[in-house]
Design a protein around this motif. Structure first.
Motif, PDB file in Angstrom:
ATOM      1  N   PHE A 106      19.336  26.935   5.445  1.00  0.00           N
ATOM      2  CA  PHE A 106      17.891  27.041   5.247  1.00  0.00           C
ATOM      3  C   PHE A 106      17.240  27.959   6.286  1.00  0.00           C
ATOM      4  N   HIS A 107      17.811  28.001   7.503  1.00  0.00           N
ATOM      5  CA  HIS A 107      17.269  28.804   8.615  1.00  0.00           C
ATOM      6  C   HIS A 107      18.437  29.565   9.234  1.00  0.00           C
ATOM      7  N   PRO A 108      18.789  30.721   8.635  1.00  0.00           N
ATOM      8  CA  PRO A 108      20.066  31.376   8.982  1.00  0.00           C
ATOM      9  C   PRO A 108      20.182  31.836  10.438  1.00  0.00           C
ATOM     10  N   HIS A 109      19.062  31.870  11.169  1.00  0.00           N
ATOM     11  CA  HIS A 109      19.184  32.251  12.587  1.00  0.00           C
ATOM     12  C   HIS A 109      19.783  31.113  13.419  1.00  0.00           C
ATOM     13  N   MET A 110      19.865  29.908  12.836  1.00  0.00           N
ATOM     14  CA  MET A 110      20.499  28.779  13.543  1.00  0.00           C
ATOM     15  C   MET A 110      22.002  28.862  13.327  1.00  0.00           C
ATOM     16  N   GLN A 111      22.756  29.071  14.419  1.00  0.00           N
ATOM     17  CA  GLN A 111      24.199  29.247  14.265  1.00  0.00           C
ATOM     18  C   GLN A 111      24.978  28.471  15.318  1.00  0.00           C
TER      19      GLN A 111
ATOM     20  N   TYR B  46       1.779  29.720  -2.096  1.00  0.00           N
ATOM     21  CA  TYR B  46       2.310  31.092  -2.050  1.00  0.00           C
ATOM     22  C   TYR B  46       3.782  31.100  -2.455  1.00  0.00           C
ATOM     23  N   ALA B  47       4.521  30.105  -1.969  1.00  0.00           N
ATOM     24  CA  ALA B  47       5.968  30.070  -2.228  1.00  0.00           C
ATOM     25  C   ALA B  47       6.255  29.866  -3.713  1.00  0.00           C
ATOM     26  N   HIS B  48       5.478  29.013  -4.378  1.00  0.00           N
ATOM     27  CA  HIS B  48       5.683  28.814  -5.815  1.00  0.00           C
ATOM     28  C   HIS B  48       5.406  30.106  -6.585  1.00  0.00           C
ATOM     29  N   LEU B  49       4.417  30.863  -6.117  1.00  0.00           N
ATOM     30  CA  LEU B  49       4.124  32.157  -6.750  1.00  0.00           C
ATOM     31  C   LEU B  49       5.319  33.095  -6.568  1.00  0.00           C
ATOM     32  N   ALA B  50       5.889  33.097  -5.365  1.00  0.00           N
ATOM     33  CA  ALA B  50       7.045  33.962  -5.090  1.00  0.00           C
ATOM     34  C   ALA B  50       8.220  33.584  -5.990  1.00  0.00           C
ATOM     35  N   LEU B  51       8.435  32.280  -6.188  1.00  0.00           N
ATOM     36  CA  LEU B  51       9.554  31.856  -7.040  1.00  0.00           C
ATOM     37  C   LEU B  51       9.315  32.240  -8.500  1.00  0.00           C
ATOM     38  N   ALA B  52       8.055  32.325  -8.891  1.00  0.00           N
ATOM     39  CA  ALA B  52       7.734  32.701 -10.270  1.00  0.00           C
ATOM     40  C   ALA B  52       7.888  34.205 -10.500  1.00  0.00           C
ATOM     41  N   ILE B  53       7.686  35.007  -9.444  1.00  0.00           N
ATOM     42  CA  ILE B  53       7.625  36.460  -9.630  1.00  0.00           C
ATOM     43  C   ILE B  53       8.829  37.211  -9.052  1.00  0.00           C
ATOM     44  N   SER B  54       9.270  36.818  -7.855  1.00  0.00           N
ATOM     45  CA  SER B  54      10.263  37.645  -7.161  1.00  0.00           C
ATOM     46  C   SER B  54      11.666  37.478  -7.730  1.00  0.00           C
ATOM     47  N   GLU B  55      12.430  38.573  -7.700  1.00  0.00           N
ATOM     48  CA  GLU B  55      13.839  38.528  -8.077  1.00  0.00           C
ATOM     49  C   GLU B  55      14.735  38.796  -6.878  1.00  0.00           C
ATOM     50  N   SER B  56      14.133  38.861  -5.694  1.00  0.00           N
ATOM     51  CA  SER B  56      14.907  39.108  -4.472  1.00  0.00           C
ATOM     52  C   SER B  56      15.456  37.792  -3.922  1.00  0.00           C
ATOM     53  N   ASP B  57      16.773  37.764  -3.665  1.00  0.00           N
ATOM     54  CA  ASP B  57      17.385  36.549  -3.118  1.00  0.00           C
ATOM     55  C   ASP B  57      16.761  36.190  -1.767  1.00  0.00           C
ATOM     56  N   ALA B  58      16.530  37.190  -0.936  1.00  0.00           N
ATOM     57  CA  ALA B  58      15.988  36.928   0.405  1.00  0.00           C
ATOM     58  C   ALA B  58      14.597  36.301   0.300  1.00  0.00           C
ATOM     59  N   VAL B  59      13.792  36.831  -0.606  1.00  0.00           N
ATOM     60  CA  VAL B  59      12.434  36.318  -0.781  1.00  0.00           C
ATOM     61  C   VAL B  59      12.470  34.914  -1.383  1.00  0.00           C
ATOM     62  N   ARG B  60      13.332  34.708  -2.371  1.00  0.00           N
ATOM     63  CA  ARG B  60      13.396  33.399  -3.036  1.00  0.00           C
ATOM     64  C   ARG B  60      13.917  32.316  -2.092  1.00  0.00           C
ATOM     65  N   GLU B  61      14.921  32.668  -1.271  1.00  0.00           N
ATOM     66  CA  GLU B  61      15.436  31.682  -0.317  1.00  0.00           C
ATOM     67  C   GLU B  61      14.379  31.331   0.727  1.00  0.00           C
ATOM     68  N   PHE B  62      13.641  32.358   1.177  1.00  0.00           N
ATOM     69  CA  PHE B  62      12.560  32.096   2.130  1.00  0.00           C
ATOM     70  C   PHE B  62      11.519  31.170   1.494  1.00  0.00           C
ATOM     71  N   GLN B  64      11.850  29.032  -0.921  1.00  0.00           N
ATOM     72  CA  GLN B  64      12.364  27.657  -1.057  1.00  0.00           C
ATOM     73  C   GLN B  64      12.323  26.919   0.278  1.00  0.00           C
ATOM     74  N   THR B  65      12.608  27.641   1.357  1.00  0.00           N
ATOM     75  CA  THR B  65      12.536  27.025   2.689  1.00  0.00           C
ATOM     76  C   THR B  65      11.090  26.666   3.039  1.00  0.00           C
ATOM     77  N   MET B  66      10.140  27.537   2.655  1.00  0.00           N
ATOM     78  CA  MET B  66       8.731  27.211   2.924  1.00  0.00           C
ATOM     79  C   MET B  66       8.332  25.930   2.193  1.00  0.00           C
ATOM     80  N   ILE B  67       8.755  25.788   0.932  1.00  0.00           N
ATOM     81  CA  ILE B  67       8.403  24.586   0.168  1.00  0.00           C
ATOM     82  C   ILE B  67       9.047  23.359   0.809  1.00  0.00           C
ATOM     83  N   ARG B  68      10.327  23.454   1.145  1.00  0.00           N
ATOM     84  CA  ARG B  68      11.073  22.333   1.716  1.00  0.00           C
ATOM     85  C   ARG B  68      10.469  21.898   3.061  1.00  0.00           C
TER      86      ARG B  68
END
Ligand SMILES: [Cu+2]
Lengths: 122, 177
Positions: A106-111, B46-62, B64-68
């Protein structure tokens, strides 16, 4: 490599004394027989200690003290202790010698890393 | 993009400093709790909007982390206010944040592809920078109830990790130029 073995808070508590003793010895290779469990705390987005050394067959238990959920996930994704919410534990038993590097998915800078040595001291 | 990001940060900075400058009415604990909770909820939107629109793995993972993470922090906040048996108070700063975020979401919704990813990522970086500055310099020093101060300090650790994560996301997307 065996996968994650979830353990309950109660069972973890029973082993807590041993885990604390092992934490104090972390970083040193133990010469005596038997397998052990080493505890790694996750606090303030940091694995503590971030580098540990164990013997083949030993286990590592990660405990998350943060409000944010974390994981401890192998860089090659072969094992994963998580996701861990606050207060949760995840355990992995290491059967392959070598350096096992990991991160929080979830936080890839944590290693961190787990160095697993042969029981014969190799 | 940079202009949008700066205008949001500037708008929030003005809102924060306007409230902070009004020494006659410093924010109380219940207002601070309301604003901190609101800021987390807005980032989840904002994060739900990103999940609806973005196709970038880096953006989508970020996202999901914001929501969590913001959900976990806000759940802890709900548990605390329930235990203390208090009700957070809406206030000018919360309202400014809600209005600013609504305008920003409207802008983001017109974008797609890399334009969206860069706008979302730079906004996340700017948003966390200004929220973190506000929590560290205004909220934590002002708050009087110890468990709320502890929660804000813990939230700040989380939000600072997000700020660092957002820096990496922005750099990885190579948005400049
Ligand atoms: Cu993490």
């Amino acid at each position: 490599m065996r996968g994650l073995t979830p353990i309950t808070r109660r069972r973890f508590g029973q082993g807590l004394g041993a885990a604390i003793a092992l934490t104090e010895a972390a970083g040193r290779t133990r010469a005596h027989a038997g397998t052990h469990e080493v505890a790694v705390r996750i606090d303030d987005f940091t694995f503590m200690p971030s580098k540990i050394e164990i013997l083949v067959g030993d286990s590592v238990t990660w405990e998350n003290g943060d409000v944010a959920p974390h994981t401890a996930t192998a860089l090659d994704r072969t094992w994963d202790a998580g996701p861990l919410e606050r207060g949760a534990h995840g355990r992995v038993t290491f059967t392959e010698p070598g350096e096992h590097r990991y991160l929080c998915a979830f936080h890839p800078h944590m290693q961190g890393s787990v160095l697993v040595r042969h029981r014969d001291g190799g | 993009m940079n202009t949008l990001c700066k205008s949001l940060a500037l708008g929030m900075a003005i809102a924060v400093s306007t409230v902070a400058a009004n020494a006659n009415e410093p924010m109380n604990d219940l207002e601070i709790a309301h604003t901190a909770y609101t800021a987390g909820g807005l980032d989840i939107r904002y994060a739900h909007l990103a999940l609806a629109i973005s196709e970038s793995d880096a953006v989508r993972e970020f996202a999901q982390t914001m929501i969590r993470d913001h959900s976990a922090v806000n759940d802890a906040a709900v548990a605390l206010i329930t235990k203390l048996d208090v009700t957070p108070q809406d206030n000018a700063l919360s309202q400014a944040l809600v209005e600013g975020a609504a305008a920003k979401r409207a802008e983001l919704m017109t974008l797609s592809g890399k334009a969206f990813d860069c706008a979302y990522a730079t906004n996340e970086l700017g948003y966390h920078q200004i929220v973190n500055k506000t929590v560290a310099e205004s909220f934590i020093p002002a708050v009087t109830v110890e468990p709320l101060k502890n929660l804000l300090e813990e939230a700040l650790v989380t939000f600072r990790a997000h700020e660092k994560h957002a820096e990496h996301m922005v750099a990885g997307l190579k948005c400049a130029g």
